[in-house]
Design a protein around this motif. Structure first.
Motif, PDB file in Angstrom:
ATOM      1  N   GLN A   1      -4.207   5.756 -35.417  1.00  0.00           N
ATOM      2  CA  GLN A   1      -5.513   5.260 -35.509  1.00  0.00           C
ATOM      3  C   GLN A   1      -5.678   4.127 -34.514  1.00  0.00           C
ATOM      4  OE1 GLN A   1      -7.910   6.285 -37.552  1.00  0.00           O
ATOM      5  NE2 GLN A   1      -6.444   7.805 -38.802  1.00  0.00           N
ATOM      6  N   LEU A   2      -6.906   4.556 -33.719  1.00  0.00           N
ATOM      7  CA  LEU A   2      -7.255   3.622 -32.523  1.00  0.00           C
ATOM      8  C   LEU A   2      -8.255   2.738 -33.059  1.00  0.00           C
ATOM      9  CD1 LEU A   2      -7.261   6.119 -29.740  1.00  0.00           C
ATOM     10  CD2 LEU A   2      -5.516   4.820 -30.474  1.00  0.00           C
ATOM     11  N   THR A   3      -8.146   1.405 -32.870  1.00  0.00           N
ATOM     12  CA  THR A   3      -8.991   0.427 -33.135  1.00  0.00           C
ATOM     13  C   THR A   3      -9.953   0.135 -32.126  1.00  0.00           C
ATOM     14  OG1 THR A   3      -7.377  -0.455 -34.963  1.00  0.00           O
ATOM     15  CG2 THR A   3      -9.244  -1.992 -34.178  1.00  0.00           C
ATOM     16  N   PRO A   4     -11.285   0.166 -32.130  1.00  0.00           N
ATOM     17  CA  PRO A   4     -12.222  -0.007 -31.089  1.00  0.00           C
ATOM     18  C   PRO A   4     -12.228  -1.588 -30.918  1.00  0.00           C
ATOM     19  CG  PRO A   4     -13.321   0.390 -32.948  1.00  0.00           C
ATOM     20  CD  PRO A   4     -11.960   0.474 -33.356  1.00  0.00           C
ATOM     21  N   VAL A   5     -12.128  -1.704 -29.588  1.00  0.00           N
ATOM     22  CA  VAL A   5     -12.087  -3.346 -28.649  1.00  0.00           C
ATOM     23  C   VAL A   5     -13.205  -3.217 -27.926  1.00  0.00           C
ATOM     24  CG1 VAL A   5     -10.752  -5.065 -27.780  1.00  0.00           C
ATOM     25  CG2 VAL A   5      -9.507  -3.368 -29.019  1.00  0.00           C
ATOM     26  N   THR A   6     -13.999  -4.431 -28.175  1.00  0.00           N
ATOM     27  CA  THR A   6     -15.184  -4.757 -27.331  1.00  0.00           C
ATOM     28  C   THR A   6     -14.889  -5.672 -26.118  1.00  0.00           C
ATOM     29  OG1 THR A   6     -16.584  -4.625 -29.178  1.00  0.00           O
ATOM     30  CG2 THR A   6     -17.483  -5.665 -27.205  1.00  0.00           C
ATOM     31  N   ALA A   7     -15.146  -5.285 -24.841  1.00  0.00           N
ATOM     32  CA  ALA A   7     -14.883  -6.198 -23.639  1.00  0.00           C
ATOM     33  C   ALA A   7     -15.674  -7.123 -23.783  1.00  0.00           C
ATOM     34  CB  ALA A   7     -14.755  -5.132 -22.672  1.00  0.00           C
ATOM     35  N   PRO A   8     -15.050  -8.519 -23.195  1.00  0.00           N
ATOM     36  CA  PRO A   8     -16.046  -9.630 -22.924  1.00  0.00           C
ATOM     37  C   PRO A   8     -17.040  -9.140 -22.098  1.00  0.00           C
ATOM     38  CG  PRO A   8     -13.791  -9.829 -22.115  1.00  0.00           C
ATOM     39  CD  PRO A   8     -13.714  -8.424 -22.984  1.00  0.00           C
ATOM     40  N   ALA A   9     -18.081  -9.827 -22.205  1.00  0.00           N
ATOM     41  CA  ALA A   9     -19.189  -9.768 -21.311  1.00  0.00           C
ATOM     42  C   ALA A   9     -18.944 -10.549 -20.046  1.00  0.00           C
ATOM     43  CB  ALA A   9     -20.481 -10.491 -21.848  1.00  0.00           C
ATOM     44  N   LEU A  10     -19.337  -9.830 -18.752  1.00  0.00           N
ATOM     45  CA  LEU A  10     -19.214 -10.235 -17.495  1.00  0.00           C
ATOM     46  C   LEU A  10     -20.245 -11.415 -17.066  1.00  0.00           C
ATOM     47  CD1 LEU A  10     -18.061  -7.274 -15.656  1.00  0.00           C
ATOM     48  CD2 LEU A  10     -16.490  -8.910 -16.597  1.00  0.00           C
ATOM     49  N   PRO A  11     -19.917 -12.454 -16.335  1.00  0.00           N
ATOM     50  CA  PRO A  11     -21.200 -13.227 -15.961  1.00  0.00           C
ATOM     51  C   PRO A  11     -22.076 -12.678 -14.968  1.00  0.00           C
ATOM     52  CG  PRO A  11     -18.938 -13.811 -14.766  1.00  0.00           C
ATOM     53  CD  PRO A  11     -18.427 -12.713 -15.849  1.00  0.00           C
ATOM     54  N   PRO A  12     -23.232 -13.227 -14.997  1.00  0.00           N
ATOM     55  CA  PRO A  12     -24.131 -12.605 -14.255  1.00  0.00           C
ATOM     56  C   PRO A  12     -23.817 -12.614 -12.589  1.00  0.00           C
ATOM     57  CG  PRO A  12     -25.149 -14.482 -15.114  1.00  0.00           C
ATOM     58  CD  PRO A  12     -23.674 -14.229 -15.821  1.00  0.00           C
ATOM     59  N   MET A  13     -24.296 -11.560 -11.894  1.00  0.00           N
ATOM     60  CA  MET A  13     -24.148 -11.679 -10.448  1.00  0.00           C
ATOM     61  C   MET A  13     -24.866 -12.750  -9.852  1.00  0.00           C
ATOM     62  SD  MET A  13     -21.505  -9.623  -9.694  1.00  0.00           S
ATOM     63  CE  MET A  13     -21.716  -9.458  -7.986  1.00  0.00           C
ATOM     64  N   PRO A  14     -24.508 -13.513  -8.891  1.00  0.00           N
ATOM     65  CA  PRO A  14     -25.448 -14.677  -8.160  1.00  0.00           C
ATOM     66  C   PRO A  14     -26.537 -13.778  -7.260  1.00  0.00           C
ATOM     67  CG  PRO A  14     -23.291 -14.459  -6.936  1.00  0.00           C
ATOM     68  CD  PRO A  14     -22.976 -13.770  -8.288  1.00  0.00           C
ATOM     69  N   ALA A  15     -27.460 -14.201  -7.223  1.00  0.00           N
ATOM     70  CA  ALA A  15     -28.846 -13.640  -6.222  1.00  0.00           C
ATOM     71  C   ALA A  15     -28.300 -13.406  -5.025  1.00  0.00           C
ATOM     72  CB  ALA A  15     -30.033 -14.411  -6.531  1.00  0.00           C
ATOM     73  N   SER A  16     -27.688 -14.396  -4.404  1.00  0.00           N
ATOM     74  CA  SER A  16     -27.061 -14.223  -2.815  1.00  0.00           C
ATOM     75  C   SER A  16     -25.827 -15.047  -2.660  1.00  0.00           C
ATOM     76  CB  SER A  16     -27.970 -15.257  -1.931  1.00  0.00           C
ATOM     77  OG  SER A  16     -27.942 -16.804  -2.411  1.00  0.00           O
ATOM     78  N   PRO A  17     -25.032 -14.442  -1.925  1.00  0.00           N
ATOM     79  CA  PRO A  17     -23.552 -14.828  -1.756  1.00  0.00           C
ATOM     80  C   PRO A  17     -23.391 -16.284  -1.476  1.00  0.00           C
ATOM     81  CG  PRO A  17     -24.365 -13.551   0.204  1.00  0.00           C
ATOM     82  CD  PRO A  17     -25.389 -13.248  -0.851  1.00  0.00           C
ATOM     83  N   PRO A  18     -22.550 -17.132  -1.730  1.00  0.00           N
ATOM     84  CA  PRO A  18     -22.587 -18.426  -1.529  1.00  0.00           C
ATOM     85  C   PRO A  18     -22.136 -18.686  -0.205  1.00  0.00           C
ATOM     86  CG  PRO A  18     -20.448 -17.543  -2.709  1.00  0.00           C
ATOM     87  CD  PRO A  18     -21.352 -16.504  -2.661  1.00  0.00           C
ATOM     88  N   ALA A  19     -22.753 -19.754   0.393  1.00  0.00           N
ATOM     89  CA  ALA A  19     -22.837 -19.973   1.807  1.00  0.00           C
ATOM     90  C   ALA A  19     -21.422 -20.455   2.226  1.00  0.00           C
ATOM     91  CB  ALA A  19     -23.717 -21.196   2.201  1.00  0.00           C
ATOM     92  N   VAL A  20     -20.864 -20.055   3.324  1.00  0.00           N
ATOM     93  CA  VAL A  20     -19.498 -20.372   3.630  1.00  0.00           C
ATOM     94  C   VAL A  20     -19.738 -21.443   4.859  1.00  0.00           C
ATOM     95  CG1 VAL A  20     -17.637 -19.475   4.803  1.00  0.00           C
ATOM     96  CG2 VAL A  20     -18.740 -18.069   3.265  1.00  0.00           C
ATOM     97  N   PRO A  21     -19.099 -22.683   4.684  1.00  0.00           N
ATOM     98  CA  PRO A  21     -19.188 -23.674   5.790  1.00  0.00           C
ATOM     99  C   PRO A  21     -18.666 -23.123   7.318  1.00  0.00           C
ATOM    100  CG  PRO A  21     -17.496 -24.210   4.262  1.00  0.00           C
ATOM    101  CD  PRO A  21     -18.149 -23.090   3.640  1.00  0.00           C
ATOM    102  N   ALA A  22     -19.302 -23.583   8.073  1.00  0.00           N
ATOM    103  CA  ALA A  22     -18.864 -23.145   9.422  1.00  0.00           C
ATOM    104  C   ALA A  22     -17.730 -23.928   9.846  1.00  0.00           C
ATOM    105  CB  ALA A  22     -20.126 -23.565  10.472  1.00  0.00           C
ATOM    106  N   PRO A  23     -16.872 -23.264  10.401  1.00  0.00           N
ATOM    107  CA  PRO A  23     -15.600 -23.964  11.136  1.00  0.00           C
ATOM    108  C   PRO A  23     -15.761 -25.133  11.982  1.00  0.00           C
ATOM    109  CG  PRO A  23     -15.940 -21.762  11.799  1.00  0.00           C
ATOM    110  CD  PRO A  23     -16.820 -21.934  11.083  1.00  0.00           C
ATOM    111  N   ALA A  24     -15.304 -26.132  11.922  1.00  0.00           N
ATOM    112  CA  ALA A  24     -15.603 -27.159  12.764  1.00  0.00           C
ATOM    113  C   ALA A  24     -15.084 -26.940  13.930  1.00  0.00           C
ATOM    114  CB  ALA A  24     -14.718 -28.643  12.258  1.00  0.00           C
TER     115      ALA A  24
END
Length: 273
Positions: free
Chosen positions: A170-193
């Motif tokens: 007998q297989l017991t159904p398991v609900t996967a946890p909800a994933l966090p929402p995707m950000p609207a834009s990728p995070p800014a990467v600081p320019a190297p000094a």
């Protein structure tokens, strides 16, 4: 045949193989079939004589050596190769013992009769000799038909054994946890000094024993080795007056090239004096 010997060490004991001499290995591998052939050949005359005594004529009497000595060897090999506890092994062991006894008795009786110590024309002896071939045939067929006790495939195909039915879990159904929402834009990467340029190496100051060497060293900057006339004129222009050619070539210029060996020939080109 390799024999393993052990040596006493501080760690675990590791067997070390010892090679058997080549002549011993040759005598073991090549000698066994030779000895077997000679022994069978020596048994053949006595067994042939017993067959003629029992009433067989040539060429049928020639089969008695195969029915006694050869059959004893075959039964011994079959007894050694069958698995322990199987019916075929027990039957082969009994047949091998009986065959060896008959082969030994045949040799003894044949030589006793040949030397006159025993009368060959006896009913019981002729009866035993006459019963050997059919007994050998029956036992060999019995060994061939007796199962060896090992898993074999029947002529009709592989044996059908009940296969247990697979059990379902007998297989017991398991609900996967909800994933966090995707950000609207990728995070800014600081320019190297920006990396700071490495400071330029400071030229090494060379201290001459004679300050006139500085004037001669400047003449090497045009990529050629200065001649004597050019060095004399440069010293006059610098205010040092007239300097002898021997002093220029023997002291001033050698000191410059000694402190900076890359200026000395043949690395530097020589100008015409």
């Amino acid at each position: 045949m390799a024999v393993a010997q052990t040596t006493a060490t501080s760690g675990p004991t590791v067997p070390r193989p010892v090679m058997t001499p080549w002549y011993a290995r040759t005598a073991t591998t090549a000698g066994r079939p030779v000895v077997l052939s000679i022994a069978l050949a020596m048994c053949a005359p006595g067994e042939y004589h017993l067959a003629r005594l029992a009433g067989w004529s040539d060429p049928w009497a020639l089969g008695m050596p195969a029915s006694l000595s050869a059959y004893a060897g075959i039964a011994s090999v079959v007894a050694a190769t069958r698995p322990k506890g199987s019916r075929a092994r027990i039957s082969a062991v009994v047949g091998a013992v009986v065959a060896i006894i008959l082969a030994l008795a045949a040799q003894v009786i044949a030589h006793e009769i040949d030397r006159g110590h025993m009368v060959g024309n006896q009913a019981w002896l002729i009866g035993i000799i006459s019963a050997v071939p059919p007994a050998v045939v029956g036992h060999l067929l019995h060994l061939a038909a007796t199962p060896t006790g090992m898993a074999t495939t029947s002529p009709n195909g592989p044996s059908r054994r009940p296969v247990p039915a697979p059990t379902s879990e007998q297989l017991t159904p398991v609900t996967a946890p909800a994933l966090p929402p995707m950000p609207a834009s990728p995070p800014a990467v600081p320019a190297p000094a920006p990396q700071q340029a490495a400071p330029a190496p400071q030229p090494t100051l060379i201290a001459y024993s004679d300050p006139r060497c500085t004037v001669i060293r400047a003449l090497y900057n045009n990529g050629t080795r200065p001649g004597t006339a050019a060095m004399r004129q440069a010293l006059i222009d610098a205010g040092y007056g007239q300097v002898s050619d021997g002093h220029i070539r023997g002291k001033l210029r050698p000191e410059v090239e000694r402190l900076e060996p890359h200026l000395a020939p043949p690395l530097a080109s020589v100008a015409t004096p």
